[in-house]
Design a protein around this motif. Structure first.
Motif, mmCIF file in Angstrom:
data_model
loop_
_atom_site.group_PDB
_atom_site.id
_atom_site.type_symbol
_atom_site.label_atom_id
_atom_site.label_comp_id
_atom_site.label_asym_id
_atom_site.label_seq_id
_atom_site.Cartn_x
_atom_site.Cartn_y
_atom_site.Cartn_z
ATOM 1 N N ALA A 109 0.816 -1.213 0.000
ATOM 2 C CA ALA A 109 0.000 0.000 0.000
ATOM 3 C C ALA A 109 0.852 1.266 0.000
ATOM 4 O O ALA A 109 0.354 2.351 -0.332
ATOM 5 N N LEU A 110 2.132 1.147 0.362
ATOM 6 C CA LEU A 110 3.020 2.310 0.456
ATOM 7 C C LEU A 110 4.175 2.257 -0.535
ATOM 8 O O LEU A 110 4.937 3.221 -0.653
ATOM 9 N N TYR A 111 4.306 1.165 -1.238
ATOM 10 C CA TYR A 111 5.499 0.891 -2.042
ATOM 11 C C TYR A 111 5.809 1.989 -3.059
ATOM 12 O O TYR A 111 6.975 2.310 -3.320
ATOM 13 N N ALA A 112 4.778 2.605 -3.615
ATOM 14 C CA ALA A 112 4.984 3.635 -4.645
ATOM 15 C C ALA A 112 5.759 4.842 -4.113
ATOM 16 O O ALA A 112 6.389 5.576 -4.889
ATOM 17 N N LEU A 113 5.740 5.063 -2.792
ATOM 18 C CA LEU A 113 6.475 6.195 -2.216
ATOM 19 C C LEU A 113 7.965 6.122 -2.534
ATOM 20 O O LEU A 113 8.641 7.159 -2.602
ATOM 21 N N ASN A 114 8.494 4.924 -2.708
ATOM 22 C CA ASN A 114 9.924 4.767 -2.972
ATOM 23 C C ASN A 114 10.352 5.347 -4.312
ATOM 24 O O ASN A 114 11.535 5.636 -4.502
ATOM 25 N N PHE A 115 9.397 5.522 -5.221
ATOM 26 C CA PHE A 115 9.766 5.851 -6.600
ATOM 27 C C PHE A 115 9.099 7.126 -7.119
ATOM 28 O O PHE A 115 9.138 7.385 -8.319
ATOM 29 N N GLU A 116 8.505 7.926 -6.251
ATOM 30 C CA GLU A 116 7.916 9.181 -6.704
ATOM 31 C C GLU A 116 9.001 10.115 -7.220
ATOM 32 O O GLU A 116 10.112 10.172 -6.679
ATOM 33 N N ASP A 117 8.677 10.870 -8.247
ATOM 34 C CA ASP A 117 9.650 11.797 -8.827
ATOM 35 C C ASP A 117 10.098 12.840 -7.807
ATOM 36 O O ASP A 117 11.286 13.174 -7.727
ATOM 37 N N VAL A 118 9.137 13.346 -7.028
ATOM 38 C CA VAL A 118 9.443 14.340 -6.002
ATOM 39 C C VAL A 118 8.638 13.995 -4.750
ATOM 40 O O VAL A 118 7.421 13.866 -4.803
ATOM 41 N N ASN A 119 9.307 13.817 -3.655
ATOM 42 C CA ASN A 119 8.638 13.689 -2.358
ATOM 43 C C ASN A 119 9.606 14.143 -1.273
ATOM 44 O O ASN A 119 10.667 14.710 -1.581
ATOM 45 N N ILE A 120 9.251 13.935 -0.022
ATOM 46 C CA ILE A 120 10.088 14.447 1.068
ATOM 47 C C ILE A 120 11.097 13.405 1.539
ATOM 48 O O ILE A 120 11.680 13.556 2.621
ATOM 49 N N PHE A 121 11.337 12.351 0.730
ATOM 50 C CA PHE A 121 12.243 11.281 1.121
ATOM 51 C C PHE A 121 13.418 11.155 0.152
ATOM 52 O O PHE A 121 13.634 10.109 -0.464
ATOM 53 N N PRO A 122 14.220 12.208 -0.015
ATOM 54 C CA PRO A 122 15.355 12.130 -0.936
ATOM 55 C C PRO A 122 16.465 11.246 -0.369
ATOM 56 O O PRO A 122 16.572 11.046 0.844
ATOM 57 N N ARG A 123 17.297 10.745 -1.253
ATOM 58 C CA ARG A 123 18.464 9.979 -0.825
ATOM 59 C C ARG A 123 19.709 10.868 -0.872
ATOM 60 O O ARG A 123 19.693 11.970 -1.412
ATOM 61 N N ALA A 124 20.795 10.364 -0.324
ATOM 62 C CA ALA A 124 21.985 11.177 -0.086
ATOM 63 C C ALA A 124 22.543 11.865 -1.338
ATOM 64 O O ALA A 124 22.964 13.027 -1.249
ATOM 65 N N PRO A 125 22.596 11.232 -2.517
ATOM 66 C CA PRO A 125 23.156 11.944 -3.677
ATOM 67 C C PRO A 125 22.440 13.252 -3.999
ATOM 68 O O PRO A 125 23.081 14.214 -4.445
ATOM 69 N N ALA A 126 21.114 13.307 -3.767
ATOM 70 C CA ALA A 126 20.389 14.551 -4.018
ATOM 71 C C ALA A 126 20.833 15.639 -3.044
ATOM 72 O O ALA A 126 20.981 16.811 -3.411
ATOM 73 N N LEU A 127 21.053 15.253 -1.788
ATOM 74 C CA LEU A 127 21.561 16.212 -0.803
ATOM 75 C C LEU A 127 22.947 16.704 -1.196
ATOM 76 O O LEU A 127 23.222 17.912 -1.163
ATOM 77 N N PHE A 128 23.829 15.798 -1.561
ATOM 78 C CA PHE A 128 25.197 16.193 -1.892
ATOM 79 C C PHE A 128 25.215 17.152 -3.081
ATOM 80 O O PHE A 128 26.013 18.101 -3.116
ATOM 81 N N SER A 129 24.364 16.921 -4.066
ATOM 82 C CA SER A 129 24.283 17.821 -5.206
ATOM 83 C C SER A 129 23.868 19.221 -4.762
ATOM 84 O O SER A 129 24.422 20.228 -5.237
ATOM 85 N N PHE A 130 22.902 19.282 -3.858
ATOM 86 C CA PHE A 130 22.452 20.561 -3.311
ATOM 87 C C PHE A 130 23.594 21.254 -2.567
ATOM 88 O O PHE A 130 23.849 22.453 -2.760
ATOM 89 N N LEU A 131 24.292 20.514 -1.712
ATOM 90 C CA LEU A 131 25.345 21.097 -0.884
ATOM 91 C C LEU A 131 26.505 21.606 -1.725
ATOM 92 O O LEU A 131 27.105 22.646 -1.409
ATOM 93 N N GLU A 132 26.841 20.920 -2.781
ATOM 94 C CA GLU A 132 27.951 21.351 -3.625
ATOM 95 C C GLU A 132 27.667 22.691 -4.286
ATOM 96 O O GLU A 132 28.584 23.480 -4.536
#
Length: 549
Positions: free
Chosen positions: A235-258
Motif C-alpha cells: 500500500a506504500l510501495y509507490a512512495l519509494n519511486f515518486e519523482d518528487v517527495n520528502i524522502f530524498p536519498r543522499a546523492p540529491a543532498l550532496f548535489s544541493f550542498l555542492e
C-alpha cells in the motif's frame, strides 16, 4: 576514534577508552507497524552489535536519543543476554525511557540533563536535550583520541549549533537528518502538482537546514544518516519511486550542498551499514561490498520487498461487520477522552471528521467548540479536517500496540483539510496520547508566555519581534530573513511576514512585529541586497509545514 555505521541513525563509536552504541535500529520488523524498513537493510548487523555490547573490556554505553521506534528498538534490545553496560538517555519531563530501562536490567541508567558530560577515558560523552511540550529529542557528542563526533540525528537543535561549537571547539565528523519524516504531505489528498510543489519546498527546506548546520559546525566530514526508510508495504510501495517527495536519498543532498556551499571544507560521505570510518584520517577502514546506488536501487527494493512480503499478508484480511462496529465504538470513546482533556479546544476553528473505510456512512465528528464527539452520516462542514483510516490499522492504536504518533508515521491513513492551513492544536490532538494532552496544552501556553523581544533588519528597515517562535519556542535570533520581509524559524522553517505584523504564512501565529523608526548605520547585505544582522543570514527556500523530529 572509529565510527561504524549501523544503518539509519545508528552508529558505534569506539575510542581507546570506551564504546558508544547509538540508536541501533536492527529488528527485521522495521518500525511504525512495519511501515518503515531500514534502508539499506541492516538486520545482518544485529549479531555484531550484540557482540560489541556484550564483550567485556572497554567501558560500554548504549545511547538512545528519543522514543521513536526507528531509534529506540525494544525488539533488538530484548535479544541482548549480557547487559553490563551503561544506558544513556536524555532526561525528559516524561520519564518513559528512564522507566523502561530501569526495568531492563543493565549496569546503570544515566538520565542526562541538557549539556551534561559523562566522562570516559581520554574524553567525554555529552548529551544535548531538546524538549518542547511533547516534542522530545536529543543529540550526542563523543570526544576522545583527539577527535570529536557530533550526532544530532533528528534533533531540532539547529538554533543552538553556533553556541555549541563556540563552547565545544572543532568537530571532526558530523551527522544530521536530511530526509523528511512526517505525514505531510505524504498522507494528504492533494492534486499531483500541488503534492509535488509542497514536497519540493519541504525537501529543499530540509536541505537548507543541513547546509546551515554545516556552515555553523564546519566539520571535516559529514555522514549522510537518518535518511529515508524503505516502504515495503504494497500500500506504500509507490512512495519509494515518486519523482518528487520528502524522502530524498543522499546523492540529491550532496548535489544541493555542492552548489549551496561551493567552498566548504567538508567531505560528504554516504556510508553503507557496516562501513567503518577512521575519524582521524577520514578514510574508511573497511567497507561492505554491497552498495545501494541509483543504478541498482529499483532492483534492490524489489528483492527487499519480496523478502519481507510475509509481514504484510495478514493486513489483507477483511474484518466482519460486528468487529468494525466494535472498533468504531472504541474509537468514539478514545476521541472523547482526548477532547475532555484538551482545554485549548476553543482555539480549533474547524471540526475533525474520522471515517473508517469499512463504515463510510458512520463518520465520527469531533466538535471542538462544544467539546463533543458525535456520529454523523456524511461530511456536513465545508471548513473541516478529515481523516480516513482502515479499522484494522486504527485498532492497533486502541489496543496500545502503537501510540498515536507511531500510527500517523505508519502513513496508513488519508487526510484532507479545508482551508489548507496547519492547525497546531488540532494536529496535536491527533498525535498526542491521552495522558499527554494536558502537558501538550501546558507546553503551548509556556511557549506563548515567553515575551522577550529582539530586533531584526530586513529590506533596509528594522523591526522589533518576539524572540521565540510561537510554535515550539525556537530562538529566532538564530533564524534568517528571506525576500527582505520573512523571518524564518531555524527549527521548523516557518515564515513570519514582517510586512504583515509578523504573521505566519503557515497558520495564524504571529511575532507581533513592530517597525522601528531609527535606521542603523551598520549591517551586512544578503544576496538580495537587504541588510541583516550577523546572526541572521538569508536563504532562498521555504517550507509549507514543519517536519517532525
Amino acid at each position: 576514534m572509529r565510527i561504524t555505521f549501523l544503518g539509519h541513525a545508528g552508529f558505534a563509536v569506539e575510542t581507546a577508552g570506551a564504546l558508544v552504541v547509538m540508536d541501533p535500529w536492527l529488528t527485521p520488523q522495521g518500525a511504525f507497524d512495519s511501515a518503515w524498513m531500514q534502508l539499506p537493510r541492516n538486520h545482518h548487523l544485529a549479531p555484531r552489535v550484540r557482540e560489541m555490547l556484550e564483550t567485556p573490556g572497554k567501558e560500554r554505553f548504549l545511547y538512545i536519543s528519543h522514543e521513536h521506534k526507528d531509534h529506540f528498538d525494544p525488539e533488538f534490545l530484548a535479544t541482548l543476554a549480557r547487559r553490563d553496560f551503561t544506558v544513556l538517555v536524555p532526561k525528559f519531563k516524561r520519564a518513559e525511557l528512564q522507566e523502561l530501562f530501569a526495568k531492563y536490567g543493565c549496569k546503570r541508567v544515566i538520565a542526562c540533563e541538557d549539556s551534561r558530560e559523562v566522562p570516559i577515558k581520554g574524553g567525554y560523552i555529552k548529551l544535548f536535550v531538546s524538549e518542547q511540550g511533547t516534542n522530545r529529542d536529543s543529540g550526542v557528542m563523543v570526544r576522545g583520541d583527539g577527535q570529536c563526533f557530533l550526532n544530532i540525528n533528528d534533533c531540532k537543535m539547529h538554533d543552538r549549533l553556533a553556541r555549541v561549537i563556540a563552547e565545544e571547539g572543532a568537530i571532526d565528523v558530523f551527522t544530521a537528518q536530511f530526509s523528511g519524516a512526517i505525514w505531510h504531505p505524504t498522507c494528504y489528498e492533494y492534486p499531483r502538482e500541488t503534492y509535488a510543489e509542497i514536497s519540493r519546498k519541504k525537501r529543499d527546506s530540509k536541505f537548507e537546514a543541513v547546509s546551515r548546520a554545516l556552515d555553523a559546525v564546519q566539520p571535516r566530514a559529514y555522514l549522510a544518516a537518518a535518511g529515508p526508510a524503505a516502504f515495503l508495504d504494497p500500500a506504500l510501495y509507490a512512495l519509494n519511486f515518486e519523482d518528487v517527495n520528502i524522502f530524498p536519498r543522499a546523492p540529491a543532498l550532496f548535489s544541493f550542498l555542492e552548489k549551496r556551499l561551493p567552498d566548504a571544507p567538508t567531505r560528504y560521505l554516504e556510508p553503507m551499514p557496516g562501513d567503518v570510518l577512521d575519524a582521524g584520517t577520514l578514510e574508511f577502514v573497511s567497507q561492505v561490498p554491497e552498495r545501494v546506488t541509483a543504478d541498482n536501487f529499483q532492483a534492490y527494493l524489489e528483492t527487499y520487498a519480496k523478502d519481507m512480503a510475509h509481514l504484510f499478508e495478514e493486513r489483507r484480511r477483511a474484518l466482519p461487520r460486528e468487529e468494525v462496529e466494535a472498533i468504531l465504538s472504541r474509537l468514539h470513546v478514545e476521541l472523547q477522552r482526548k477532547l475532555d482533556l484538551l482545554d485549548l479546544h476553543d482555539r480549533v476553528g474547524m471540526p475533525l471528521y474520522v471515517e473508517l473505510t469499512e463504515a463510510p456512512t458512520r463518520l465520527l465528528r469531533v466538535d471542538f467548540k462544544h467539546r463533543r464527539v458525535e456520529e454523523v452520516p456524511e461530511l456536513r462542514d465545508t471548513t473541516r479536517y478529515a481523516m480516513k483510516v482502515g479499522a484494522g490499522d486504527i485498532v492497533r492504536v486502541l489496543d496500545r500496540k502503537l501510540n498515536w504518533e507511531d500510527f500517523l508515521l505508519s502513513f496508513r491513513l488519508r487526510l484532507s483539510r479545508n482551508p489548507d492551513v496547519y492547525e497546531p492544536v488540532l494536529h496535536g490532538f491527533l498525535g498526542v496520547e491521552v495522558e499527554d494532552i494536558r502537558e501538550f496544552c501546558d507546553g503551548i501556553r509556556a511557549t506563548e508566555a515567553r515575551k522577550e523581544r529582539t530586533v531584526v533588519e530586513a529590506g533596509g528597515k528594522r523591526f522589533s519581534i518576539q524572540r521565540f517562535c510561537p510554535h515550539q519556542g525556537a530562538d529566532l535570533s538564530e533564524g534568517w530573513v528571506e525576500e527582505g520581509r520573512y523571518v524564518v524559524c531555524p527549527r521548523h522553517r516557518w515564515l513570519f511576514d514582517l510586512h504583515n505584523e509578523g504573521a505566519c504564512k503557515t497558520n495564524n501565529a504571529s511575532l507581533c512585529a513592530e517597525p522601528l523608526l531609527d535606521k542603523p548605520e551598520h549591517g551586512r547585505k544578503d544576496r538580495g541586497g537587504d541588510k541583516v544582522p550577523a546572526d541572521m543570514p538569508p536563504v532562498d527556500k521555504a517550507p509549507v509545514e514543519p517536519p517532525r523530529a
